[in-house]
Design an enzyme around this catalytic site. Structure first.
Site, PDB file in Angstrom:
ATOM      1  N   THR A   1     -35.946  34.694 -73.984  1.00 47.70           N
ATOM      2  CA  THR A   1     -35.461  34.526 -75.261  1.00 47.70           C
ATOM      3  C   THR A   1     -35.488  32.935 -73.774  1.00 47.70           C
ATOM      4  O   THR A   1     -36.297  32.621 -72.842  1.00 47.70           O
ATOM      5  CB  THR A   1     -34.132  35.126 -74.034  1.00 47.70           C
ATOM      6  OG1 THR A   1     -34.434  35.391 -72.642  1.00 47.70           O
ATOM      7  CG2 THR A   1     -33.806  36.446 -74.480  1.00 47.70           C
TER       8      THR A   1
ATOM      9  N   VAL B   1     -39.178  36.565 -64.800  1.00 52.94           N
ATOM     10  CA  VAL B   1     -38.442  35.722 -64.307  1.00 52.94           C
ATOM     11  C   VAL B   1     -38.871  34.540 -65.482  1.00 52.94           C
ATOM     12  O   VAL B   1     -40.302  34.257 -64.995  1.00 52.94           O
ATOM     13  CB  VAL B   1     -38.414  35.332 -63.190  1.00 52.94           C
ATOM     14  CG1 VAL B   1     -37.362  34.221 -62.832  1.00 52.94           C
ATOM     15  CG2 VAL B   1     -37.344  36.582 -62.257  1.00 52.94           C
ATOM     16  N   LYS B   2     -38.978  33.893 -65.777  1.00 47.66           N
ATOM     17  CA  LYS B   2     -38.877  32.027 -66.932  1.00 47.66           C
ATOM     18  C   LYS B   2     -38.086  31.329 -66.405  1.00 47.66           C
ATOM     19  O   LYS B   2     -37.450  30.718 -65.734  1.00 47.66           O
ATOM     20  CB  LYS B   2     -38.272  32.487 -67.893  1.00 47.66           C
ATOM     21  CG  LYS B   2     -39.527  31.797 -69.457  1.00 47.66           C
ATOM     22  CD  LYS B   2     -38.718  31.751 -70.415  1.00 47.66           C
ATOM     23  CE  LYS B   2     -39.735  31.243 -71.754  1.00 47.66           C
ATOM     24  NZ  LYS B   2     -39.502  31.662 -73.126  1.00 47.66           N
ATOM     25  N   ILE B   3     -39.807  30.393 -65.682  1.00 51.15           N
ATOM     26  CA  ILE B   3     -39.835  29.346 -65.008  1.00 51.15           C
ATOM     27  C   ILE B   3     -40.707  28.249 -66.046  1.00 51.15           C
ATOM     28  O   ILE B   3     -41.826  28.781 -65.943  1.00 51.15           O
ATOM     29  CB  ILE B   3     -40.640  29.577 -63.328  1.00 51.15           C
ATOM     30  CG1 ILE B   3     -39.712  30.856 -63.114  1.00 51.15           C
ATOM     31  CG2 ILE B   3     -40.777  28.355 -62.793  1.00 51.15           C
ATOM     32  CD1 ILE B   3     -38.524  30.666 -61.558  1.00 51.15           C
TER      33      ILE B   3
END
Ligand code: G3P
Length: 222
Positions: free
Chosen positions: A27, A86-88
Site C-alpha cells: 500500500t 514498514v515502508k520507508i
C-alpha cells in the site's frame, strides 16, 4: 517470483487471495486515500483488515520524513501484526531508519527507488525489500525494466539478501519481463495479474471443446 497486489482495496485483495496466487500486499498513502481511509484509528483498522485477509507480507508506509518520526510510526505499525513491513521512503533519514529497523529484526520496504545507486544504498542499510518503480520510469522515457536488470546484477554480485520488489507495475508484460530477469517480487494491480490469464486461443479452444462435448452428449441421447 512472489506476487504482491498493489492496492488498499479490501475486495480486490480478497479476490486475489481467493485466486490462490497472492504472496503479499503493498500500500502507499495515495492508495489508502483512494479508499477514503484517513485518521489514525481508521488507518490502523484498515491495515489490520488487510492482514486478516492475506497470508504474506503487508507493506504499510510511514508518513513522517524525519528519523525520529519514522522510527515512532514504524514501530507502531510493526506492532499491529507480524505481517507488517514498514515502508520507508528513499531519503537520507530513511536510510538511517532502515538500519535501525534492520537491527531490530523489523522488516522494511524502501520505496520510491528510481536508480541502482539508491537500491544499493538501501540494501547496504539492511532493507528487506527495495521497490524500484518501473511504470513511472517508463512514463518519463527511462527503461524501468533495465533498472530491475541492473539491480539484479548488483545484488547478485555481492550476495545481498535484500529482495527486489518491482513496483509501479502496469501491465502483464511488465510482470513477465520481471520474471525473466529474476525480480524476487512484483507488485501490481489486480487487472495486470488477471490479464495473465487471457489468450484468445484458450477462449476459442475451450468453446470448441464444450461444443464437441455437447454434440457427443446429444448424439448419445438419441
Ligand atoms: O508500488 C508503487 C505503486 O503504487 C506506484 O504505482 O502506478 O502509481 O506508479 P503507480
Amino acid at each position: 517470483m512472489k506476487f504482491f497486489i498493489d492496492t488498499a482495496n479490501l475486495s480486490e485483495i480478497q479476490e486475489a487471495q481467493d485466486l490462490g496466487v497472492l504472496d503479499g500486499v503493498t500500500t502507499n498513502p495515495s492508495l489508502m486515500a483512494k479508499e477514503g481511509i484517513s485518521g489514525k484509528e481508521n488507518v490502523i483498522n484498515h491495515y489490520k483488515a488487510i492482514c486478516a485477509i492475506v497470508d504474506g507480507d503487508v507493506s504499510a508506509e510511514v508518513i513522517s520524513t524525519d528519523y525520529e518520526g519514522m522510527i515512532r510510526e514504524g514501530e507502531e505499525l510493526a506492532a499491529l501484526d507480524e505481517k507488517i513491513v514498514v515502508k520507508i521512503p528513499m531519503i537520507k533519514d530513511g536510510i538511517k531508519a532502515l538500519r535501525y529497523f534492520s537491527e531490530k529484526g523489523i522488516k522494511t520496504n524502501c520505496t520510491l527507488i528510481f536508480s541502482a545507486g539508491q537500491a544499493l544504498l538501501a540494501a547496504k542499510a539492511g532493507a528487506t525489500y527495495v521497490s524500484p518503480f518501473i511504470g513511472r520510469l517508463d512514463d518519463i522515457s527511462y527503461d524501468g525494466i533495465q533498472l530491475i536488470e541492473q539491480i539484479r546484477t548488483i545484488f547478485d554480485n555481492y550476495g545481498f539478501d535484500t529482495e527486489i520488489l518491482a513496483a509501479s507495475v502496469r501491465n502483464p508484460i511488465h510482470i513477465l519481463r520481471c520474471a525473466e530477469i529474476g525480480s524476487d517480487v512484483m507488485t501490481g494491480p489486480l487487472s495486470s495479474i488477471l490479464a495473465l490469464l487471457k489468450h484468445p486461443l484458450t477462449d476459442s479452444g475451450l468453446a470448441k471443446f464444450l461444443e464437441d462435448h455437447a454434440k457427443a452428449e446429444a448424439a448419445a441421447a438419441k
